[in-house]
Every structure is written in C-alpha cells, then in structure tokens.
Design a protein around this motif. Structure first.
Motif, PDB file in Angstrom:
ATOM      1  N   LEU A 103       0.843  -1.202   0.000  1.00 29.61           N
ATOM      2  CA  LEU A 103       0.000   0.000   0.000  1.00 29.61           C
ATOM      3  C   LEU A 103       0.876   1.250   0.000  1.00 29.61           C
ATOM      4  CD1 LEU A 103      -2.714  -1.264   2.491  1.00 29.61           C
ATOM      5  CD2 LEU A 103      -2.828  -1.184   0.010  1.00 29.61           C
ATOM      6  N   ALA A 104       0.854   2.029   1.070  1.00 32.01           N
ATOM      7  CA  ALA A 104       1.599   3.281   1.099  1.00 32.01           C
ATOM      8  C   ALA A 104       3.098   3.038   1.229  1.00 32.01           C
ATOM      9  CB  ALA A 104       1.101   4.134   2.265  1.00 32.01           C
ATOM     10  N   SER A 105       3.857   4.070   0.880  1.00 35.05           N
ATOM     11  CA  SER A 105       5.307   4.016   1.018  1.00 35.05           C
ATOM     12  C   SER A 105       5.700   3.838   2.482  1.00 35.05           C
ATOM     13  CB  SER A 105       5.925   5.307   0.469  1.00 35.05           C
ATOM     14  OG  SER A 105       7.293   5.357   0.739  1.00 35.05           O
ATOM     15  N   THR A 106       6.732   3.056   2.728  1.00 30.95           N
ATOM     16  CA  THR A 106       7.235   2.852   4.080  1.00 30.95           C
ATOM     17  C   THR A 106       8.277   3.926   4.387  1.00 30.95           C
ATOM     18  OG1 THR A 106       6.884   0.473   3.874  1.00 30.95           O
ATOM     19  CG2 THR A 106       8.358   1.209   5.619  1.00 30.95           C
ATOM     20  N   ILE A 107       8.217   4.465   5.602  1.00 29.43           N
ATOM     21  CA  ILE A 107       9.166   5.495   6.012  1.00 29.43           C
ATOM     22  C   ILE A 107      10.213   4.874   6.928  1.00 29.43           C
ATOM     23  CG2 ILE A 107       9.472   7.697   7.194  1.00 29.43           C
ATOM     24  CD1 ILE A 107       6.569   8.357   6.505  1.00 29.43           C
ATOM     25  N   PHE A 108      11.476   4.968   6.534  1.00 25.94           N
ATOM     26  CA  PHE A 108      12.597   4.501   7.341  1.00 25.94           C
ATOM     27  C   PHE A 108      13.348   5.702   7.912  1.00 25.94           C
ATOM     28  CE2 PHE A 108      11.829   1.212   4.148  1.00 25.94           C
ATOM     29  CZ  PHE A 108      11.750   0.077   4.935  1.00 25.94           C
ATOM     30  N   TYR A 109      14.078   5.487   8.980  1.00 27.36           N
ATOM     31  CA  TYR A 109      14.928   6.541   9.550  1.00 27.36           C
ATOM     32  C   TYR A 109      16.310   6.452   8.896  1.00 27.36           C
ATOM     33  CZ  TYR A 109      16.859   9.753  13.023  1.00 27.36           C
ATOM     34  OH  TYR A 109      17.456  10.829  13.644  1.00 27.36           O
ATOM     35  N   ASN A 110      17.139   5.500   9.344  1.00 31.15           N
ATOM     36  CA  ASN A 110      18.407   5.220   8.674  1.00 31.15           C
ATOM     37  C   ASN A 110      18.258   3.944   7.856  1.00 31.15           C
ATOM     38  OD1 ASN A 110      19.754   7.417   9.909  1.00 31.15           O
ATOM     39  ND2 ASN A 110      20.121   6.176  11.734  1.00 31.15           N
ATOM     40  N   PHE A 111      18.699   4.001   6.607  1.00 33.02           N
ATOM     41  CA  PHE A 111      18.527   2.878   5.677  1.00 33.02           C
ATOM     42  C   PHE A 111      19.899   2.569   5.082  1.00 33.02           C
ATOM     43  CE2 PHE A 111      17.660   0.707   1.781  1.00 33.02           C
ATOM     44  CZ  PHE A 111      16.398   0.127   1.876  1.00 33.02           C
ATOM     45  N   ILE A 112      20.384   1.337   5.294  1.00 32.03           N
ATOM     46  CA  ILE A 112      21.711   0.948   4.809  1.00 32.03           C
ATOM     47  C   ILE A 112      21.596  -0.265   3.906  1.00 32.03           C
ATOM     48  CG2 ILE A 112      24.001   0.096   5.465  1.00 32.03           C
ATOM     49  CD1 ILE A 112      23.722   1.626   8.073  1.00 32.03           C
ATOM     50  N   ASN A 113      22.179  -0.177   2.731  1.00 35.38           N
ATOM     51  CA  ASN A 113      22.276  -1.344   1.847  1.00 35.38           C
ATOM     52  C   ASN A 113      23.729  -1.822   1.819  1.00 35.38           C
ATOM     53  OD1 ASN A 113      21.821  -3.331  -0.106  1.00 35.38           O
ATOM     54  ND2 ASN A 113      22.384  -1.920  -1.747  1.00 35.38           N
ATOM     55  N   ASN A 114      23.911  -3.096   2.214  1.00 31.31           N
ATOM     56  CA  ASN A 114      25.243  -3.683   2.229  1.00 31.31           C
ATOM     57  C   ASN A 114      25.265  -4.971   1.410  1.00 31.31           C
ATOM     58  OD1 ASN A 114      27.961  -3.788   3.021  1.00 31.31           O
ATOM     59  ND2 ASN A 114      27.485  -5.103   4.771  1.00 31.31           N
ATOM     60  N   ASN A 115      24.397  -5.026   0.388  1.00 28.32           N
ATOM     61  CA  ASN A 115      24.250  -6.239  -0.419  1.00 28.32           C
ATOM     62  C   ASN A 115      24.983  -6.087  -1.749  1.00 28.32           C
ATOM     63  OD1 ASN A 115      23.292  -8.286  -2.189  1.00 28.32           O
ATOM     64  ND2 ASN A 115      21.467  -8.535  -0.932  1.00 28.32           N
ATOM     65  N   PRO A 116      25.995  -6.935  -2.021  1.00 24.55           N
ATOM     66  CA  PRO A 116      26.735  -6.824  -3.278  1.00 24.55           C
ATOM     67  C   PRO A 116      26.000  -7.422  -4.474  1.00 24.55           C
ATOM     68  CG  PRO A 116      27.602  -8.629  -1.976  1.00 24.55           C
ATOM     69  CD  PRO A 116      26.565  -7.962  -1.125  1.00 24.55           C
ATOM     70  N   SER A 117      24.950  -8.225  -4.211  1.00 25.06           N
ATOM     71  CA  SER A 117      24.230  -8.882  -5.306  1.00 25.06           C
ATOM     72  C   SER A 117      23.064  -8.057  -5.818  1.00 25.06           C
ATOM     73  CB  SER A 117      23.711 -10.252  -4.844  1.00 25.06           C
ATOM     74  OG  SER A 117      24.792 -11.118  -4.559  1.00 25.06           O
ATOM     75  N   ALA A 118      22.581  -7.135  -5.045  1.00 24.98           N
ATOM     76  CA  ALA A 118      21.537  -6.172  -5.420  1.00 24.98           C
ATOM     77  C   ALA A 118      20.352  -6.231  -4.478  1.00 24.98           C
ATOM     78  CB  ALA A 118      21.050  -6.339  -6.851  1.00 24.98           C
ATOM     79  N   LEU A 119      19.995  -5.047  -4.023  1.00 23.23           N
ATOM     80  CA  LEU A 119      18.751  -4.836  -3.293  1.00 23.23           C
ATOM     81  C   LEU A 119      17.769  -4.215  -4.277  1.00 23.23           C
ATOM     82  CD1 LEU A 119      16.897  -4.595  -0.842  1.00 23.23           C
ATOM     83  CD2 LEU A 119      18.060  -2.442  -0.281  1.00 23.23           C
ATOM     84  N   ASN A 120      16.655  -4.918  -4.515  1.00 22.28           N
ATOM     85  CA  ASN A 120      15.657  -4.466  -5.476  1.00 22.28           C
ATOM     86  C   ASN A 120      14.588  -3.640  -4.757  1.00 22.28           C
ATOM     87  OD1 ASN A 120      13.852  -4.115  -7.558  1.00 22.28           O
ATOM     88  ND2 ASN A 120      13.182  -6.240  -7.612  1.00 22.28           N
ATOM     89  N   ILE A 121      14.526  -2.343  -5.076  1.00 27.47           N
ATOM     90  CA  ILE A 121      13.485  -1.482  -4.511  1.00 27.47           C
ATOM     91  C   ILE A 121      12.296  -1.547  -5.462  1.00 27.47           C
ATOM     92  CG2 ILE A 121      12.915   0.836  -3.723  1.00 27.47           C
ATOM     93  CD1 ILE A 121      15.139  -0.534  -2.134  1.00 27.47           C
ATOM     94  N   SER A 122      11.370  -2.439  -5.165  1.00 20.28           N
ATOM     95  CA  SER A 122      10.250  -2.662  -6.084  1.00 20.28           C
ATOM     96  C   SER A 122       9.000  -1.896  -5.688  1.00 20.28           C
ATOM     97  CB  SER A 122       9.931  -4.154  -6.180  1.00 20.28           C
ATOM     98  OG  SER A 122       9.492  -4.651  -4.952  1.00 20.28           O
ATOM     99  N   SER A 123       9.035  -1.200  -4.537  1.00 22.00           N
ATOM    100  CA  SER A 123       7.958  -0.296  -4.121  1.00 22.00           C
ATOM    101  C   SER A 123       8.614   0.972  -3.598  1.00 22.00           C
ATOM    102  CB  SER A 123       7.098  -0.923  -3.023  1.00 22.00           C
ATOM    103  OG  SER A 123       6.503  -2.127  -3.453  1.00 22.00           O
TER     104      SER A 123
END
Length: 376
Positions: free
Chosen positions: A304-324
């Motif tokens: 549904l609605a967008s999720t609100i994060f405070y601190n967001f860290i991506n440490n994935n070398p294979s890919a984090l897919n932001i599909s929403s």
C-alpha cells in the motif's frame, strides 16, 4: 502382556483384552494395529511404522520408544467419540516419533506426559487448524501448513527443540514457547518455513505475564534461535507489535501484515532476505537503522503506502531491489561494493528539524535506476 512381531489384527470375538494389560508391537518392520475400545497400555518399540486402523482410546499409557514411528495420521488416539479428551498418558524415549494430523488440540492424549526423547510431528494442512496441547515436550516438528498454538503455553524440556520444517507454517498469537529457565532449548525455522507471530510483545525475548497476557512468541528464557536462509517470520497481529531482535537476532525474510503499528527496534535491524509489507499495517522506524545485509538478491516491497525509514543501509553486493516506493527521514547509505536496483522512487523527507541525506558513496557502489529515482 502380549508382544507382537507382526500385525495385531484380531477380531473382537477372538481375543479378550484384560483391563490393565499391555500389548507391545516391537517388530523392526511396519506393523498395523486394529482399532479396539478395550486397550489399556500400548507399547511401540523396535523400528518401522506402527499404523492404527482407526481411533483408539487406551485407558492407560501409550509408550513409543527405540526407533518406532507411531503414525496416527487421520486417527484420534486418546479421544472419546464425543470429542472429550480422556486421561490417556504418553511416554516417549529414544529416537521414536509420534505423527498427528487431526484438527483441534493434539495430541489427543490428555494425561501425563513423560517425554525424554523422540519427536512429535504436527502435520495438519487441512482447512480446520490443528493446535498444540499445552504440555511439556522434548522435541516438536511442524510439517503442516495449518498448525497453531494451543490453549496455553508450549513448554520445552531440558535441551528440547521446536522446528518449523521447510514448506510448513506455524502460527502463535497470545501464548509463548517457554523453556525451563536454562536457555538450552533450540528454536529453528528451516528454509522455506514460516513462523507467523501475532503476539503483542513480538517474536522473541519478552517475559510472559499473565493478566493481561503479554508475551513474545518465544519466551525470554529461550535464546538459541536459528532462522535458516529463506525462512520467514511474519508479524500478523491485528494491533500494535514491536519487531524484536533480542540477543542479536538476524532475520531472513520478514513480512509485516495484519493491522496496527509495527515498531522497529531503536538500534539495528538486520535483514538477510526480503522485507515485505502486505497490509495496511504501519511501520514505525523508532529512529532505528534497517540494514539489508544479504549476499544474494534481496527485495523490498510494500503493498500500500510508502514505508518510512529513519536510517537505511544497503550492504548487499548482489543487489537490493526497490520494487515499491519508500522514504528516508535521516540517512541513506550504500556500503562499499553494494548494488541497488531502483524500480521505484526513494524519497528524502527533510523538515525544519533535520535534513535527510545520502551519505558519501563508497567504492564500487552500483546504482541501476530503471524506473526509480532519488526524490528530494
């Protein structure tokens, strides 16, 4: 007593079973057992699968030992025809196994349990739920897709275990899986297994209270929790819940469903699998940090609605897919060698009190924009 190396299938007219007598099936091969109303004590030993022909109502104790498997699939053992449990007792030792798959409270035996070994397997996948009777257990395995907690707590003996097997689903709401205070029990959710948590104090690490009931699905005295790769913990409560990570718990797949506010821990929440929000439930970041730390592709989705994060860290070398779409109210960080796929927008929510920002890009970061963009 009577011991049998082959099937026990006498007619009622041929054999009279005295009250208090014992019948043992001890072959190392499969055996069948007739359904009679006058059994007192039954022993299943040796190995092989011991299969009753129908419902049984032993007046004494059912004992399963050695490597014997007492397969009660589709059979009520220790249950009156009216549905009122009898006082049939249960004893298990060795590497034995009891298989139950009927709906309602199981095992149907409501007497005294003396379980020093063996495994009780709950395999119901029917439309009507199977529940686990509130007793002291040694080892439990969930192999069905519709198994729930029972009318009270599930107690694990010394060095006991509770395993949600691959492809199975277990649901817990108000009570808890509780140990003996020693912390030497083990909870495992296997790959492709799902643990649905509806508890008002989250998944793990809380001390149960009685009036009103407040509990996590796994009580504070059990600290050994293994969430295997591709396992899922789903927060299902229709109401507020904390997302818990006591003792440094790291999630694989995490799903937020139900309703209410799902509150993240104030510190770090590590996720090695996917993050999914499938309902109107609200994610409250609690000024904490969510870290996508997997080594294989991960996906973020929100129905549904967008999720609100405070601190967001991506440490994935294979890919984090932001599909929403998602939003960040403080810091967004891409760690060295990480990769992100923007299939939807990431929005930075600055206000008069603080500025949301992207931290300095580290070496070898890769951003694939696809349909998504960074939005201020």
């Amino acid at each position: 007593s009577e011991v049998c190396t082959s099937d026990l299938i006498p007619s009622d007219k041929n054999i009279f079973v005295n009250a208090g007598s014992t019948i043992e099936l001890y072959s190392n091969t499969d055996q069948n057992l007739i359904a009679r109303k006058d059994f007192s004590n039954l022993i299943f030993s040796g190995s092989g699968r011991k299969v009753p022909a129908g419902a049984l109502n032993p007046a004494g104790t059912v004992t399963i030992k050695d490597n014997a498997i007492f397969d009660c699939s589709g059979r009520n053992i220790g249950d009156e025809t009216s549905g009122t449990p009898t006082s049939t007792h249960l004893t298990m030792t060795g590497n034995s196994r009891l298989i139950v798959d009927t709906y309602g409270p199981n095992p149907k035996m409501a007497g005294t349990y003396k379980l020093t070994g063996g495994v009780i397997e709950f395999k119901n996948s029917g439309a009507t739920p199977q529940t686990i009777r509130s007793k002291y257990y040694q080892n439990i395995e969930i192999t069905g897709s519709n198994v729930l907690m029972g009318e009270g707590n599930i107690y694990l003996n010394d060095k006991g275990s509770f395993i949600v097997k691959s492809g199975s689903i277990f649901s817990m709401n108000d009570n808890t899986i509780i140990g003996n205070g020693k912390g030497n029990q083990l909870i495992t959710v296997e790959s492709m297994g799902t643990f649905r948590c509806g508890n008002n104090l989250g998944f793990n690490g809380a001390q149960i209270t009685s009036v009103p009931i407040k509990s996590s699905a796994i009580n504070t005295d059990i600290t050994n929790i293994i969430l295997q790769k591709n396992s899922t913990v789903e927060y299902t409560r229709n109401g507020d819940q904390p997302i818990t990570n006591a003792n440094g718990l790291v999630y694989q797949n995490i799903v937020l469903s139900g309703t209410g506010i799902k509150t993240a821990p104030a510190g770090n929440l590590y996720i090695l699998g996917n993050f999914s929000r499938t309902s109107s439930a609200t994610f409250f970041h609690n000024n904490g940090t969510i870290i996508f730390n997997g080594t294989e592709p991960q996906t973020y989705t929100s129905a549904l609605a967008s999720t609100i994060f405070y601190n967001f860290i991506n440490n994935n070398p294979s890919a984090l897919n932001i599909s929403s779409s998602l939003s960040v109210s403080r810091k967004f960080s891409l760690e060295p060698g990480s990769k992100i796929l923007l299939n939807e927008d990431i929005t930075f929510l600055s206000n008069k009190n603080q500025t949301a920002f992207i931290s300095r890009l580290s070496a070898n970061v890769k951003i694939d924009y696809n349909k998504g963009r960074f939005v201020v």
